[in-house]
Design a protein around this motif. Structure first.
Motif, short mmCIF file in Angstrom:
data_model
loop_
_atom_site.label_atom_id
_atom_site.label_comp_id
_atom_site.label_asym_id
_atom_site.label_seq_id
_atom_site.Cartn_x
_atom_site.Cartn_y
_atom_site.Cartn_z
N LYS A 43 0.82 -1.21 0.00
CA LYS A 43 0.00 0.00 0.00
C LYS A 43 0.85 1.27 0.00
CE LYS A 43 -3.81 -2.26 2.46
NZ LYS A 43 -4.60 -2.31 3.71
N HIS A 44 1.99 1.21 0.67
CA HIS A 44 2.83 2.40 0.80
C HIS A 44 3.64 2.64 -0.47
CE1 HIS A 44 2.85 2.27 5.50
NE2 HIS A 44 1.66 2.42 4.99
N PRO A 45 3.87 3.90 -0.83
CA PRO A 45 4.54 4.23 -2.11
C PRO A 45 5.94 3.65 -2.26
CG PRO A 45 3.43 6.16 -1.23
CD PRO A 45 3.35 5.11 -0.17
N TYR A 46 6.77 3.70 -1.19
CA TYR A 46 8.15 3.23 -1.38
C TYR A 46 8.24 1.73 -1.64
CZ TYR A 46 13.02 2.13 -0.76
OH TYR A 46 14.28 1.63 -0.97
N PRO A 47 7.67 0.87 -0.77
CA PRO A 47 7.75 -0.57 -1.07
C PRO A 47 7.02 -0.92 -2.37
CG PRO A 47 6.32 -0.17 0.81
CD PRO A 47 7.05 1.12 0.54
N ARG A 48 5.99 -0.15 -2.70
CA ARG A 48 5.29 -0.38 -3.97
C ARG A 48 6.23 -0.11 -5.14
NH1 ARG A 48 -0.33 -0.51 -4.50
NH2 ARG A 48 -1.10 -0.20 -6.62
N LYS A 51 9.75 -16.05 3.85
CA LYS A 51 9.13 -17.24 3.29
C LYS A 51 8.74 -16.98 1.84
CE LYS A 51 5.39 -20.60 3.88
NZ LYS A 51 4.26 -21.03 4.74
N PHE A 52 8.09 -15.84 1.60
CA PHE A 52 7.73 -15.40 0.26
C PHE A 52 8.22 -13.97 0.09
CE2 PHE A 52 4.23 -18.50 1.16
CZ PHE A 52 4.61 -19.44 0.23
N PHE A 53 8.25 -13.51 -1.15
CA PHE A 53 8.60 -12.11 -1.39
C PHE A 53 7.53 -11.20 -0.81
CE2 PHE A 53 11.08 -14.37 -4.55
CZ PHE A 53 12.29 -13.71 -4.49
N GLY A 54 6.29 -11.67 -0.80
CA GLY A 54 5.22 -11.01 -0.07
C GLY A 54 4.76 -9.70 -0.68
N THR A 55 4.06 -8.91 0.14
CA THR A 55 3.49 -7.66 -0.33
C THR A 55 4.33 -6.46 0.04
OG1 THR A 55 2.12 -7.53 1.66
CG2 THR A 55 1.13 -8.54 -0.28
N GLY A 56 5.53 -6.68 0.56
CA GLY A 56 6.43 -5.57 0.80
C GLY A 56 6.37 -5.02 2.21
N GLY A 57 6.86 -3.81 2.39
CA GLY A 57 7.09 -3.24 3.71
C GLY A 57 5.97 -2.43 4.28
N ASP A 58 4.77 -2.94 4.30
CA ASP A 58 3.67 -2.24 4.95
C ASP A 58 3.70 -2.57 6.44
OD1 ASP A 58 2.90 -1.30 2.54
OD2 ASP A 58 1.26 -2.72 2.25
#
Length: 234
Positions: A87-92, A144-151
């Protein structure tokens, strides 16, 4: 919900990632329209007349082309299901960067190494491909997975499948088949323990296993296809 069609080819990793996204989002009522990419049919030419490539997602009568753009469209159109992108711009932005890197450098490099090169040029290309995969090995460390990032507000974000996992979903099966038929080694388990572990766990997720093409399908494709086939999907 408007009618959903996926125009694709089962041996294409770019189409595979979109099937996964639809199923993860709970979109099970869609029509898969398998294409012959040598003798392209009227439905593909109608919905993608410019590039004439798969995949194409048709939602209602609106075509969306290019798999990375389609992934984002799916994520934004069905937001109530588990999110794919952060959701956040940077990890996105980071997820988008690594997705582009994976497609333009890792996938394209593996493909060219397999199809186009021989002898010393092939050996050098393998070295370059391995160097590129090393970036992904570092990226998966401790996850475990790359996942959805740093939210930060989303606990367990690296314990579930996200956008980048779908983008890289071709690695476990497609690379294995390319290595076997091309008589080369790109992902040594000792050099890439994290990436290989991720691949094993990824393909065991039920929804992933459900969508995986058979190994025989890929072997047949890589045996009879030509280098130009890669140009038919994106």
């Amino acid at each position: 919900m408007a009618e959903v069609k996926l125009i694709g080819a089962k041996y294409s990793p770019f189409c595979f990632r979109l099937e996964l996204a639809l199923k993860l989002k709970g979109i099970h009522e869609y029509e898969y329209l398998e294409q012959d990419l040598i003798n392209k049919g009227p439905i593909l030419l109608h919905y993608n007349p410019v590039h004439k490539k798969v995949p194409v997602l048709v939602h209602g009568e609106n075509p969306i082309i290019e798999s990375l753009a389609i992934l984002e469209y799916i994520d934004e159109t069905w937001p109530s299901a588990p999110s794919l992108l952060p959701k956040h711009p940077y990890p996105r932005s980071q997820a988008r960067f690594w997705a582009k890197f994976a497609d333009e450098k890792c996938a394209a490099g593996a493909w060219d190494t397999y199809w186009r090169l021989k002898g010393e040029k092939k050996d050098k290309a393998i070295e370059v491909a391995i160097e590129r995969f090393e970036h992904l090995e570092k990226l998966i460390q401790g996850k475990k997975f790359f996942g959805t990032g740093g939210d930060d507000e989303e606990e367990g974000r690296e314990e579930r499948i996200g956008y980048l996992d779908l983008v890289l979903g071709w690695i476990p099966l497609w690379v294995e088949v390319m290595e076997e038929i091309g008589e080369m080694k790109l992902l040594d388990p000792q050099k890439f323990p994290g990436l290989c572990r991720w691949g094993r766990e990824f393909v065991e997720v039920p929804v992933i296993k459900e969508c995986l093409p058979s190994r025989e399908t890929l072997v047949q494709y890589f045996t009879i296809a030509t280098p130009m086939m890669r140009a038919h999907f994106t």
